[in-house]
Scaffold this active site. Structure first.
Site, PDB file in Angstrom:
ATOM      1  N   GLY A   1       0.826  -1.212   0.000  1.00  0.00           N
ATOM      2  CA  GLY A   1       0.000   0.000   0.000  1.00  0.00           C
ATOM      3  C   GLY A   1       0.855   1.254   0.000  1.00  0.00           C
ATOM      4  O   GLY A   1       2.091   1.205  -0.003  1.00  0.00           O
TER       5      GLY A   1
ATOM      6  N   ASN B   1      -5.703  -3.542  -3.126  1.00  0.00           N
ATOM      7  CA  ASN B   1      -5.722  -2.175  -3.638  1.00  0.00           C
ATOM      8  C   ASN B   1      -4.431  -1.781  -4.354  1.00  0.00           C
ATOM      9  O   ASN B   1      -4.299  -0.662  -4.833  1.00  0.00           O
ATOM     10  CB  ASN B   1      -5.999  -1.192  -2.491  1.00  0.00           C
ATOM     11  CG  ASN B   1      -6.493   0.134  -3.010  1.00  0.00           C
ATOM     12  OD1 ASN B   1      -7.170   0.201  -4.037  1.00  0.00           O
ATOM     13  ND2 ASN B   1      -6.136   1.209  -2.328  1.00  0.00           N
TER      14      ASN B   1
ATOM     15  N   SER C   1      -5.663   7.147  12.975  1.00  0.00           N
ATOM     16  CA  SER C   1      -5.996   8.256  12.084  1.00  0.00           C
ATOM     17  C   SER C   1      -6.508   9.443  12.888  1.00  0.00           C
ATOM     18  O   SER C   1      -7.122   9.263  13.952  1.00  0.00           O
ATOM     19  CB  SER C   1      -7.090   7.763  11.130  1.00  0.00           C
ATOM     20  OG  SER C   1      -7.825   8.836  10.610  1.00  0.00           O
TER      21      SER C   1
ATOM     22  N   TYR D   1     -15.339   4.398   8.608  1.00  0.00           N
ATOM     23  CA  TYR D   1     -13.873   4.281   8.598  1.00  0.00           C
ATOM     24  C   TYR D   1     -13.300   4.795   9.915  1.00  0.00           C
ATOM     25  O   TYR D   1     -12.498   4.133  10.582  1.00  0.00           O
ATOM     26  CB  TYR D   1     -13.291   5.075   7.416  1.00  0.00           C
ATOM     27  CG  TYR D   1     -11.823   5.344   7.566  1.00  0.00           C
ATOM     28  CD1 TYR D   1     -10.897   4.329   7.331  1.00  0.00           C
ATOM     29  CD2 TYR D   1     -11.340   6.586   7.981  1.00  0.00           C
ATOM     30  CE1 TYR D   1      -9.538   4.553   7.504  1.00  0.00           C
ATOM     31  CE2 TYR D   1      -9.993   6.818   8.160  1.00  0.00           C
ATOM     32  CZ  TYR D   1      -9.098   5.797   7.917  1.00  0.00           C
ATOM     33  OH  TYR D   1      -7.756   6.022   8.112  1.00  0.00           O
TER      34      TYR D   1
ATOM     35  N   LYS E   1     -11.252   2.939  13.333  1.00  0.00           N
ATOM     36  CA  LYS E   1      -9.981   3.360  13.953  1.00  0.00           C
ATOM     37  C   LYS E   1     -10.174   3.610  15.450  1.00  0.00           C
ATOM     38  O   LYS E   1      -9.314   3.246  16.257  1.00  0.00           O
ATOM     39  CB  LYS E   1      -9.426   4.601  13.246  1.00  0.00           C
ATOM     40  CG  LYS E   1      -9.009   4.358  11.811  1.00  0.00           C
ATOM     41  CD  LYS E   1      -7.892   3.314  11.710  1.00  0.00           C
ATOM     42  CE  LYS E   1      -7.495   2.989  10.287  1.00  0.00           C
ATOM     43  NZ  LYS E   1      -6.522   1.885  10.190  1.00  0.00           N
TER      44      LYS E   1
ATOM     45  N   ASN F   1      -3.141  13.830   7.105  1.00  0.00           N
ATOM     46  CA  ASN F   1      -3.422  13.471   5.698  1.00  0.00           C
ATOM     47  C   ASN F   1      -2.132  13.234   4.915  1.00  0.00           C
ATOM     48  O   ASN F   1      -1.545  14.187   4.383  1.00  0.00           O
ATOM     49  CB  ASN F   1      -4.276  14.561   5.049  1.00  0.00           C
ATOM     50  CG  ASN F   1      -5.703  14.515   5.543  1.00  0.00           C
ATOM     51  OD1 ASN F   1      -5.955  14.659   6.747  1.00  0.00           O
ATOM     52  ND2 ASN F   1      -6.645  14.291   4.658  1.00  0.00           N
TER      53      ASN F   1
END
Ligand code: UDP
Length: 330
Positions: A10, A35, A125, A150, A154, A180
């Site tokens: 990833g 992915n 996150s 999502y 987390k 980010n």
């Protein structure tokens, strides 16, 4: 150290593997290519000169996870990246997010204890903060309601690790709350080639720049921010990667038994969506086509980090800025 990196093909995983190898560590990867494709391993080799073994397994299948530890009894640390990561998508298929992100975490923790792997770093996150009451957020800022499935995976992942740590005092954990991540490795080799359509801002800005996408739709222009668009803390992925290596080196010190630490991984600077577009225009010298559209479900209004704790404990200090992020993707 020999480190197991899940989600090694990833975006952040591959950058972290390169950072670990450059600091002299050995890496084993586990990635099911959901992915990203196996060619990422070739790109890592182009960057580092080293071949990394990847286990193409489903981390939700515990037998498959165990095989890695049976084959590699000398693994001393785990970095668990593997997870589904899109805020918008998670609102459409929430159960997939819970099944995938939580089952794989539980399997990794069970194997950590069974195979006595001392150190575990978890990809958390900034979305755990929800819409925070104070800015910048510190690691002590209370969680607000998660704005997306999502984000909830987390929050739950962190809680699972806290409860697990209580009954495993000989193990160490670091939870890294990324803001980010954006940009690519200076070599240019690790360009994100996601199989799905990209959903995050910087790759979309890049697609508008190259003409692959006609225009960028800004999700909401009426937020209570300085220009009406959402604020995030964009951090170069190479800086994010180095936070992982420093975390494992910190946990590997002899006096760190039974630690659970949490660190913000952001630059401390909040930037609006419009400011991001203008920054890319400045770096590239090209006007970008955009429009203001509807708000997106699950979006936090504004969040940026106080990262002083990571600086003090880990010696981590981000080196790159927004211009570096955009220069790296041109
Ligand atoms: N964003 C946008 N248009 C897009 C993609 C993203 O306006 O096509 C905005 C999004 O609403 C958010 C910011 O860019 O305010 C960052 O979104 P991203 O999905 O990259 O990261 P998130 O913070 O949601 O995980």
């Amino acid at each position: 150290m020999k480190i197991l990196v899940t989600g090694g093909c990833g975006y952040i995983g591959s950058h972290t593997i390169v950072d670990l190898i450059s600091k002299g560590h050995e890496v084993v990867s586990a990635d099911n290519f959901l992915n990203a494709g196996p060619e990422v391993m070739d790109h890592i080799k182009a960057c580092t000169g080293q071949e990394v073994k990847n286990y193409k397994i489903d981390l939700a299948e515990k037998d498959q996870v165990e095989q890695i530890f049976k084959d590699n009894p000398d693994i001393s640390g785990i970095i668990h990246f593997a997870a589904m990561k899109y805020v918008g998508e998670s609102c459409d298929i929430p159960l997939e997010y819970f099944r995938n992100n939580l089952n794989s975490l539980i399997n990794m923790l069970e194997c950590q204890a069974k195979y006595k792997v001392s150190n575990f770093v978890f990809s958390s996150s900034c979305s755990v903060y929800g819409n925070p009451d104070e800015l910048p957020v510190t690691e002590f800022t209370p969680f607000k309601e998660a704005e997306s499935p999502y984000a909830r995976t987390k929050q739950m992942g962190e809680d699972i690790i806290r409860d697990f740590a209580k009954i495993n005092p000989e193990l160490n954990f670091i939870l890294l709350r990324y803001f980010n991540p954006a940009g690519i490795h200076a070599s240019g080799h690790l360009k994100e080639k996601a199989k799905k359509e990209v959903e995050t801002l910087v790759p979309i800005i890049h697609e508008v720049y190259t003409g692959k996408r006609e225009k960028l739709t800004i999700f909401g222009g009426d937020y209570p921010t300085r220009d009406g668009t959402c604020i995030r803390d964009y951090i170069h992925v190479e800086d994010v990667a180095s936070a992982h290596t420093l975390s494992l080196e910190f946990l590997n010190k002899p006096d760190t038994k039974g630690k659970l630490k949490v660190y913000n991984v952001g630059t401390g600077k909040g930037i609006t969506v419009l400011e991001m577009i203008h920054a890319m225009e400045k770096v590239s010298g090209k006007k970008l086509n955009y429009e203001i559209g509807d708000r997106r479900a699950g979006d936090v209004v504004q969040v940026y980090a106080d990262y002083s704790k990571a600086k003090e404990d880990l010696g981590w200090d981000p080196q790159k800025n927004i211009e570096d992020i955009f220069s790296s993707i041109l």
